[in-house]
Design an enzyme around this catalytic site. Structure first.
Site, PDB file in Angstrom:
ATOM      1  N   VAL A  50       0.862  -1.183   0.000  1.00  0.00           N
ATOM      2  CA  VAL A  50       0.000   0.000   0.000  1.00  0.00           C
ATOM      3  C   VAL A  50       0.899   1.234   0.000  1.00  0.00           C
ATOM      4  O   VAL A  50       1.741   1.398   0.880  1.00  0.00           O
ATOM      5  CB  VAL A  50      -0.925   0.048   1.239  1.00  0.00           C
ATOM      6  N   GLY A  88       4.059   4.403   3.255  1.00  0.00           N
ATOM      7  CA  GLY A  88       3.681   3.162   2.584  1.00  0.00           C
ATOM      8  C   GLY A  88       4.032   1.993   3.477  1.00  0.00           C
ATOM      9  O   GLY A  88       4.682   2.168   4.516  1.00  0.00           O
ATOM     10  N   LYS A  89       3.609   0.831   3.120  1.00  0.00           N
ATOM     11  CA  LYS A  89       3.911  -0.365   3.897  1.00  0.00           C
ATOM     12  C   LYS A  89       3.660  -1.572   3.007  1.00  0.00           C
ATOM     13  O   LYS A  89       2.913  -1.475   2.024  1.00  0.00           O
ATOM     14  CB  LYS A  89       2.987  -0.430   5.125  1.00  0.00           C
ATOM     15  N   ALA A  90       4.220  -2.716   3.379  1.00  0.00           N
ATOM     16  CA  ALA A  90       3.987  -3.933   2.603  1.00  0.00           C
ATOM     17  C   ALA A  90       3.797  -5.121   3.534  1.00  0.00           C
ATOM     18  O   ALA A  90       4.219  -5.082   4.695  1.00  0.00           O
ATOM     19  CB  ALA A  90       5.170  -4.192   1.669  1.00  0.00           C
TER      20      ALA A  90
END
Ligand code: NAD
Length: 383
Positions: free
Chosen positions: A43, A88-90
């Site tokens: 995201v 953001g992040k994953a």
């Protein structure tokens, strides 16, 4: 097979319906590679200030909503920290403890290749990933932070970047609360990476605090005259827990709820300060080392009781500031200088704003972070 295809779409819809607003998310990407079993989520929430920095979380339960919420938290944290990065992040849906290192490497490398073209996202470490994982990512796509020093990284857990930021935060917060850091009594929940380094920097003679209690998953160790932090850290290296430490008495895991202290540092789990205990905690200042350690309701109760609670995205930003300095090619001393400067300024600005407007520090921090993101968004092409 059908569920693998439908489920992400449903999850994305749910996240959009529940959370989408003027700030984001800009992108939600699903990665699916059946040959190696990779299922990944990225995201990018908001990249107006710059390419989004955020960790890759590898757990069996990570899902789109969790990744979105973490990405949004990074938008505010990075904006407030004043680093040139969005949020953001994953997530990689897998249990790193239940697989060989070779399997983990395959998943991470496949994930990295899958995000190669997403150049508005710079991965870092999070739960289940570390500097080795970041080295694999960099080897694949030349883009990651949280690397080991041999690759030009600043190993943030080794140097204690987040813990140092918490100590700087405490120094600045003194001005807004009736606490003198010299001799201040500190309890720390979660004596892992963040907790141990925060303790070390707080008891440093420059600050002179006393750590009277520290807890982990097994319980709490307590000494009303102050624990020997170096000896306790040494003990943990060998015995992996606080409770066998001979320099204190063992108390239950939830002792933090009743111990009287000046400063409480939650550095373990989310939501540990909640409506059930916020009304009775006996401290004056809370430094949020963990992410979201207090519920919204609890933040309001603490505020009404005159307890100053510095929110996570102000107090624990040392790690991401360190990552950002690393990405720009800086050194450890550059990182510590930047952490000190930014956390001092942000703690001061947030607590001052909160005092003037009668807001909780979290609400104040959110206003300031949103102002910065909105200004950056105003420079973007509208269509
Ligand atoms: P860690 O795994 O090194 O340490 C966590 C500690 O919490 C361990 O000692 C564990 O035993 C303890 N713990 C777990 N559940 C507990 C409970 N119920 N009561 C008491 N102790 C408990 O993790 P960490 O890197 O120190 O991170 C801690 C928190 O800080 C996490 O929320 C993380 O997301 C957040 N955080 C970490 C960093 C960083 O630089 N490492 C940066 C920002 C935020």
């Amino acid at each position: 097979m059908a569920s693998l295809i439908e489920e992400p779409a449903v999850q994305v819809d749910n996240v959009f319906n529940k959370y989408a607003d003027e700030f984001g998310p800009e992108k939600i990407v699903y990665l699916y590679e059946p040959r190696c079993g990779l299922r990944g989520i990225v995201v990018i929430d908001n990249s107006s200030i710059g390419p989004a920095i955020g960790g890759i979380r590898m757990t069996p339960t990570v899902n789109t909503e969790e990744v979105f919420r973490l990405a949004r938290a990074m938008t505010w944290k990075n904006a407030l920290a004043g680093i040139p990065h969005g949020g953001g992040k994953a997530g990689i849906i897998a249990d790193p403890r239940q697989m060989t290192i070779e399997k983990k490497e395959t998943l991470i490398r496949q994930f990295a290749r899958g995000i190669e073209s997403l150049n508005q996202y710079i991965p870092g470490p999070d739960m289940g990933t570390d500097e080795t994982a970041m080295a694999w990512v960099r080897d694949e796509i030349r883009r990651s932070v949280g690397l080991s020093s041999v690759l030009g990284g600043i190993p943030l857990d080794q140097v204690g970047a987040t813990g140092y930021g918490l100590a700087v935060c405490a120094e600045t917060a003194q001005e807004f609360v009736d606490v003198d850091l010299k001799g201040a009594r500190v309890t720390i929940q979660g004596f892992g990476n963040v907790g141990q380094h925060a303790a070390r920097y707080l008891v440093n003679p420059k600050r002179g605090a006393i750590v009277i209690a520290a807890s982990d998953r097994d319980g709490t160790i307590y000494n009303s005259n102050g624990l020997d932090v170096e000896e306790l850290c040494e003990h943990i290296q060998q015995h992996h827990g606080v409770t066998g430490f001979p320099g204190g008495e063992v108390l239950p895991i939830d002792a933090f709820e009743t111990l009287e202290c000046d400063i409480f540092v939650p550095a373990a789990q989310p939501d540990v300060i909640n409506a059930d205990n916020a009304g009775t905690l006996k401290c004056k200042l809370i430094l949020q080392g963990a992410n979201i350690p207090a519920t919204q309701e609890a933040e309001q109760i603490l505020h009404d009781r005159g307890i100053v609670s510095v929110p996570d995205f102000v107090a624990n930003a040392g790690g991401v500031i360190c990552g950002s300095v690393e990405y720009r090619g800086g050194t450890k001393s550059n990182a510590f200088h930047e952490i000190e400067e930014k956390i001092k300024e942000n703690t001061h600005d947030v607590l001052r704003f909160a005092r003037i407007h009668g807001e909780t520090p979290r609400a104040a921090a959110l206003v300031l972070a949103q102002e910065r993101v909105k200004e950056a968004m105003s420079y973007r092409r509208a269509n």
